[in-house]
Design an enzyme around this catalytic site. Structure first.
Site, PDB file in Angstrom:
ATOM      1  N   LYS A 181       0.822  -1.210   0.000  1.00 36.41           N
ATOM      2  CA  LYS A 181       0.000   0.000   0.000  1.00 36.41           C
ATOM      3  C   LYS A 181       0.867   1.277   0.000  1.00 36.41           C
ATOM      4  CE  LYS A 181      -3.985  -2.256   2.187  1.00 36.41           C
ATOM      5  NZ  LYS A 181      -5.022  -2.168   3.257  1.00 36.41           N
TER       6      LYS A 181
ATOM      7  N   TYR B 275     -12.343  -1.774  -4.157  1.00 38.74           N
ATOM      8  CA  TYR B 275     -12.864  -1.996  -2.800  1.00 38.74           C
ATOM      9  C   TYR B 275     -14.390  -1.909  -2.732  1.00 38.74           C
ATOM     10  CZ  TYR B 275      -8.299  -2.151  -0.448  1.00 38.74           C
ATOM     11  OH  TYR B 275      -7.049  -2.522  -0.002  1.00 38.74           O
TER      12      TYR B 275
ATOM     13  N   ASN C  41      -2.211  -0.048   6.761  1.00 41.42           N
ATOM     14  CA  ASN C  41      -1.652  -1.272   7.339  1.00 41.42           C
ATOM     15  C   ASN C  41      -0.722  -2.008   6.380  1.00 41.42           C
ATOM     16  OD1 ASN C  41      -3.624  -2.100   5.609  1.00 41.42           O
ATOM     17  ND2 ASN C  41      -4.847  -3.199   7.123  1.00 41.42           N
TER      18      ASN C  41
ATOM     19  N   HIS D  31      -2.216  -5.445   1.348  1.00 41.62           N
ATOM     20  CA  HIS D  31      -3.502  -6.099   1.090  1.00 41.62           C
ATOM     21  C   HIS D  31      -3.221  -7.521   0.646  1.00 41.62           C
ATOM     22  CE1 HIS D  31      -7.477  -6.917  -0.702  1.00 41.62           C
ATOM     23  NE2 HIS D  31      -6.770  -7.531  -1.642  1.00 41.62           N
TER      24      HIS D  31
ATOM     25  N   GLU E   6      -9.523 -10.321  -8.066  1.00 42.76           N
ATOM     26  CA  GLU E   6      -8.527  -9.274  -7.789  1.00 42.76           C
ATOM     27  C   GLU E   6      -7.324  -9.393  -8.730  1.00 42.76           C
ATOM     28  OE1 GLU E   6      -7.653  -9.479  -3.608  1.00 42.76           O
ATOM     29  OE2 GLU E   6      -9.629  -8.710  -3.052  1.00 42.76           O
TER      30      GLU E   6
HETATM   31  P1  IDP Z   1      -8.127  -7.041   5.372  1.00 41.45           P
HETATM   32  O1  IDP Z   1      -7.294  -6.060   4.546  1.00 41.45           O
HETATM   33  O2  IDP Z   1      -7.358  -7.561   6.555  1.00 41.45           O
HETATM   34  O3  IDP Z   1      -8.733  -8.129   4.535  1.00 41.45           O
HETATM   35  P2  IDP Z   1     -10.759  -5.796   5.418  1.00 41.45           P
HETATM   36  O4  IDP Z   1     -11.760  -5.939   6.524  1.00 41.45           O
HETATM   37  O5  IDP Z   1     -11.031  -6.510   4.137  1.00 41.45           O
HETATM   38  O6  IDP Z   1      -9.325  -6.184   6.011  1.00 41.45           O
HETATM   39  O7  IDP Z   1     -10.613  -4.233   5.139  1.00 41.45           O
HETATM   40  C1  IDP Z   1      -9.990  -3.774   3.969  1.00 41.45           C
HETATM   41  C2  IDP Z   1      -9.080  -2.611   4.331  1.00 41.45           C
HETATM   42  O8  IDP Z   1      -9.880  -1.533   4.824  1.00 41.45           O
HETATM   43  C3  IDP Z   1      -8.079  -2.880   5.463  1.00 41.45           C
HETATM   44  O9  IDP Z   1      -6.907  -3.527   5.040  1.00 41.45           O
HETATM   45  C4  IDP Z   1      -7.803  -1.485   5.964  1.00 41.45           C
HETATM   46  O10 IDP Z   1      -6.895  -0.772   5.102  1.00 41.45           O
HETATM   47  C5  IDP Z   1      -9.181  -0.837   5.849  1.00 41.45           C
HETATM   48  N1  IDP Z   1      -9.942  -0.966   7.106  1.00 41.45           N
HETATM   49  C6  IDP Z   1     -10.513  -2.085   7.625  1.00 41.45           C
HETATM   50  N2  IDP Z   1     -11.133  -1.843   8.786  1.00 41.45           N
HETATM   51  C7  IDP Z   1     -10.959  -0.511   9.016  1.00 41.45           C
HETATM   52  C8  IDP Z   1     -11.375   0.370  10.067  1.00 41.45           C
HETATM   53  O11 IDP Z   1     -12.033  -0.028  11.034  1.00 41.45           O
HETATM   54  N3  IDP Z   1     -10.996   1.682   9.942  1.00 41.45           N
HETATM   55  C9  IDP Z   1     -10.279   2.159   8.894  1.00 41.45           C
HETATM   56  N4  IDP Z   1      -9.872   1.364   7.876  1.00 41.45           N
HETATM   57  C10 IDP Z   1     -10.203   0.047   7.944  1.00 41.45           C
HETATM   58 MG    MG Z   2     -10.121  -7.966   2.993  1.00 42.54          MG
END
Ligand code: IDP
Ligand code: MG
Length: 142
Positions: free
Chosen positions: A10, A50, A113, A116, A127
């Site tokens: 990212k 997304y 984070n 992805h 994807e």
């Molecule tokens: P993942 O990336 O671990 O699969 P997902 O629930 O699919 O997690 O969420 C996609 C992305 O959305 C996350 O990697 C993160 O960048 C963002 N995200 C997820 N939950 C939150 C949140 O509670 N606040 C802000 N961003 C979030």
């Molecule tokens: Mg996800």
């Protein structure tokens, strides 16, 4: 049969010169990088990628962030690649991620984070096709 998954490094991690260290984690774990490209998503492209999260409160912020700078998209191949990559990445929130995972080491917060990774075979196929044509992927198992 080897499995494939989509990985994204990212914008926060690309900006901090972490591409090499993060790709190394995949290689050390035995995953093969069978496609890779640096991409700058438009906001529209980030919203499309997304779309599954369009009703979540963080959708606007997430898609702005994901289009804020270059990302490194890659296809990882290997036995159980989807689950293996999820384990290497760690939990979504870096503060909750296990020690030595990518998100624990280099994630900034629950949104920024670092990486992805696809979460299931169907999403991985969709994807991968979002970013790569079949002839842009070099199978490691020929
Ligand atoms: P993942 O990336 O671990 O699969 P997902 O629930 O699919 O997690 O969420 C996609 C992305 O959305 C996350 O990697 C993160 O960048 C963002 N995200 C997820 N939950 C939150 C949140 O509670 N606040 C802000 N961003 C979030
Ligand atoms: Mg996800």
């Amino acid at each position: 049969m080897a499995e494939r998954t989509l990985s994204i490094i990212k914008p926060d991690a690309v900006a901090r010169n972490l591409i090499g260290e993060i790709l190394r984690c995949f290689e050390v774990a035995g995953l093969k990088i069978v496609a890779a490209r640096l991409v700058r998503l438009s906001l529209e492209q980030a919203r499309a990628f997304y779309a599954v999260h369009k009703d979540r409160p963080f959708y606007g912020s997430l898609t702005e962030y994901m289009s804020s700078g270059p990302i490194l998209v890659s296809v990882l191949e290997g036995e159980g690649a989807i689950q293996k990559n999820r384990e290497i990445m760690g939990a979504t929130d870096p503060a909750q991620a296990a020690p030595a995972t990518i998100r624990r080491r280099w994630g900034t917060d629950v949104e920024k984070n670092a990486v992805h990774g696809s979460d299931a075979p169907e999403t991985a196929a969709w994807e991968i096709a979002f970013f790569f044509k079949p002839d842009e992927i070099q199978s490691a198992h020929k």
